[in-house]
Design a protein around this motif. Structure first.
Motif, PDB file in Angstrom:
ATOM      1  N   PRO A 203      53.185   4.996  90.063  1.00  0.00           N
ATOM      2  CA  PRO A 203      53.866   3.764  89.632  1.00  0.00           C
ATOM      3  C   PRO A 203      53.373   3.222  88.283  1.00  0.00           C
ATOM      4  O   PRO A 203      54.021   2.349  87.712  1.00  0.00           O
ATOM      5  CB  PRO A 203      53.555   2.759  90.753  1.00  0.00           C
ATOM      6  CG  PRO A 203      53.141   3.573  91.917  1.00  0.00           C
ATOM      7  CD  PRO A 203      52.529   4.821  91.358  1.00  0.00           C
ATOM      8  N   LEU A 204      52.251   3.694  87.793  1.00  0.00           N
ATOM      9  CA  LEU A 204      51.730   3.205  86.520  1.00  0.00           C
ATOM     10  C   LEU A 204      52.494   3.770  85.329  1.00  0.00           C
ATOM     11  O   LEU A 204      52.395   3.244  84.220  1.00  0.00           O
ATOM     12  CB  LEU A 204      50.242   3.545  86.384  1.00  0.00           C
ATOM     13  CG  LEU A 204      49.329   2.959  87.455  1.00  0.00           C
ATOM     14  CD1 LEU A 204      47.901   3.437  87.250  1.00  0.00           C
ATOM     15  CD2 LEU A 204      49.405   1.440  87.458  1.00  0.00           C
ATOM     16  N   TYR A 205      53.239   4.836  85.540  1.00  0.00           N
ATOM     17  CA  TYR A 205      54.035   5.409  84.456  1.00  0.00           C
ATOM     18  C   TYR A 205      55.233   4.506  84.183  1.00  0.00           C
ATOM     19  O   TYR A 205      55.725   3.825  85.072  1.00  0.00           O
ATOM     20  CB  TYR A 205      54.501   6.826  84.818  1.00  0.00           C
ATOM     21  CG  TYR A 205      53.386   7.835  84.810  1.00  0.00           C
ATOM     22  CD1 TYR A 205      53.007   8.465  83.637  1.00  0.00           C
ATOM     23  CD2 TYR A 205      52.699   8.161  85.976  1.00  0.00           C
ATOM     24  CE1 TYR A 205      51.976   9.393  83.619  1.00  0.00           C
ATOM     25  CE2 TYR A 205      51.668   9.079  85.968  1.00  0.00           C
ATOM     26  CZ  TYR A 205      51.313   9.691  84.785  1.00  0.00           C
ATOM     27  OH  TYR A 205      50.292  10.594  84.771  1.00  0.00           O
ATOM     28  N   SER A 206      55.699   4.528  82.960  1.00  0.00           N
ATOM     29  CA  SER A 206      56.829   3.683  82.569  1.00  0.00           C
ATOM     30  C   SER A 206      58.132   4.218  83.171  1.00  0.00           C
ATOM     31  O   SER A 206      58.171   5.301  83.756  1.00  0.00           O
ATOM     32  CB  SER A 206      56.941   3.639  81.047  1.00  0.00           C
ATOM     33  OG  SER A 206      57.426   4.882  80.559  1.00  0.00           O
ATOM     34  N   SER A 207      59.184   3.473  82.975  1.00  0.00           N
ATOM     35  CA  SER A 207      60.495   3.908  83.440  1.00  0.00           C
ATOM     36  C   SER A 207      61.216   4.743  82.386  1.00  0.00           C
ATOM     37  O   SER A 207      62.367   5.145  82.588  1.00  0.00           O
ATOM     38  CB  SER A 207      61.347   2.693  83.819  1.00  0.00           C
ATOM     39  OG  SER A 207      61.501   1.851  82.690  1.00  0.00           O
ATOM     40  N   ASN A 208      60.529   5.021  81.292  1.00  0.00           N
ATOM     41  CA  ASN A 208      61.076   5.869  80.236  1.00  0.00           C
ATOM     42  C   ASN A 208      61.380   7.255  80.822  1.00  0.00           C
ATOM     43  O   ASN A 208      60.633   7.769  81.644  1.00  0.00           O
ATOM     44  CB  ASN A 208      60.055   5.982  79.098  1.00  0.00           C
ATOM     45  CG  ASN A 208      60.591   6.671  77.874  1.00  0.00           C
ATOM     46  OD1 ASN A 208      61.683   7.227  77.883  1.00  0.00           O
ATOM     47  ND2 ASN A 208      59.808   6.634  76.810  1.00  0.00           N
ATOM     48  N   GLN A 209      62.468   7.850  80.407  1.00  0.00           N
ATOM     49  CA  GLN A 209      62.864   9.154  80.944  1.00  0.00           C
ATOM     50  C   GLN A 209      61.793  10.224  80.713  1.00  0.00           C
ATOM     51  O   GLN A 209      61.599  11.104  81.544  1.00  0.00           O
ATOM     52  CB  GLN A 209      64.186   9.598  80.330  1.00  0.00           C
ATOM     53  CG  GLN A 209      64.729  10.871  80.951  1.00  0.00           C
ATOM     54  CD  GLN A 209      66.096  11.250  80.428  1.00  0.00           C
ATOM     55  OE1 GLN A 209      66.613  10.619  79.522  1.00  0.00           O
ATOM     56  NE2 GLN A 209      66.676  12.271  81.006  1.00  0.00           N
ATOM     57  N   SER A 210      61.074  10.138  79.621  1.00  0.00           N
ATOM     58  CA  SER A 210      60.047  11.141  79.323  1.00  0.00           C
ATOM     59  C   SER A 210      58.827  11.001  80.230  1.00  0.00           C
ATOM     60  O   SER A 210      58.041  11.940  80.350  1.00  0.00           O
ATOM     61  CB  SER A 210      59.623  11.042  77.865  1.00  0.00           C
ATOM     62  OG  SER A 210      59.014   9.782  77.620  1.00  0.00           O
ATOM     63  N   ALA A 211      58.659   9.855  80.884  1.00  0.00           N
ATOM     64  CA  ALA A 211      57.483   9.623  81.728  1.00  0.00           C
ATOM     65  C   ALA A 211      57.398  10.625  82.869  1.00  0.00           C
ATOM     66  O   ALA A 211      56.304  11.031  83.256  1.00  0.00           O
ATOM     67  CB  ALA A 211      57.504   8.197  82.270  1.00  0.00           C
ATOM     68  N   ARG A 212      58.541  11.038  83.398  1.00  0.00           N
ATOM     69  CA  ARG A 212      58.513  12.001  84.507  1.00  0.00           C
ATOM     70  C   ARG A 212      57.912  13.337  84.074  1.00  0.00           C
ATOM     71  O   ARG A 212      57.240  14.005  84.843  1.00  0.00           O
ATOM     72  CB  ARG A 212      59.902  12.190  85.092  1.00  0.00           C
ATOM     73  CG  ARG A 212      60.872  12.896  84.151  1.00  0.00           C
ATOM     74  CD  ARG A 212      62.246  13.010  84.707  1.00  0.00           C
ATOM     75  NE  ARG A 212      62.909  11.734  84.474  1.00  0.00           N
ATOM     76  CZ  ARG A 212      64.150  11.493  84.810  1.00  0.00           C
ATOM     77  NH1 ARG A 212      64.861  12.407  85.409  1.00  0.00           N
ATOM     78  NH2 ARG A 212      64.689  10.342  84.555  1.00  0.00           N
TER      79      ARG A 212
END
Length: 106
Positions: free
Chosen positions: A58-67
């Motif tokens: 959950p600490l990762y952003s919602s930016n598409q590259s975060a995945r």
């Protein structure tokens, strides 16, 4: 469209990688002093690394590259184990610490 990585995601990746690496050093120290068996260390690391990854997701952003940033750590760990298992890289400590047959011989 170019993919951009957020610096917060890279920091989260660093934190996500640092925790299991620190735990590996801790278990290696405990094994060397005889306070932890190889089998217990193996089970502990298996349980904790998965939990760390899930807890930091959950600490990762919602930016598409975060995945893709988040998937980098398990992908690199899988690649390391695969290369060692195939004999492409020589990592006897890794093999001895993860191989079930090696643990039964200890």
């Amino acid at each position: 469209m170019a993919m951009s990585f957020e610096s917060a995601d890279l920091i989260t990746l660093f934190v996500t990688a640092s925790i299991p690496l620190s735990l590996i050093l801790l278990t290696e120290t405990l094994k060397a002093t005889g306070q932890l068996s190889t089998l217990a260390a193996r089970k502990f690391l298996h349980c904790v690394t998965g939990l760390v990854f899930m807890a930091t997701w959950p600490l990762y952003s919602s930016n598409q590259s975060a995945r893709y940033v988040a998937a980098l750590l398990p992908a690199l760990m899988t690649l390391r184990f695969m290369l060692a298992g195939l004999g492409i890289t020589y990592e006897p400590r890794l093999v001895a610490g993860t191989a079930v047959m090696a643990l039964q011989m200890c």
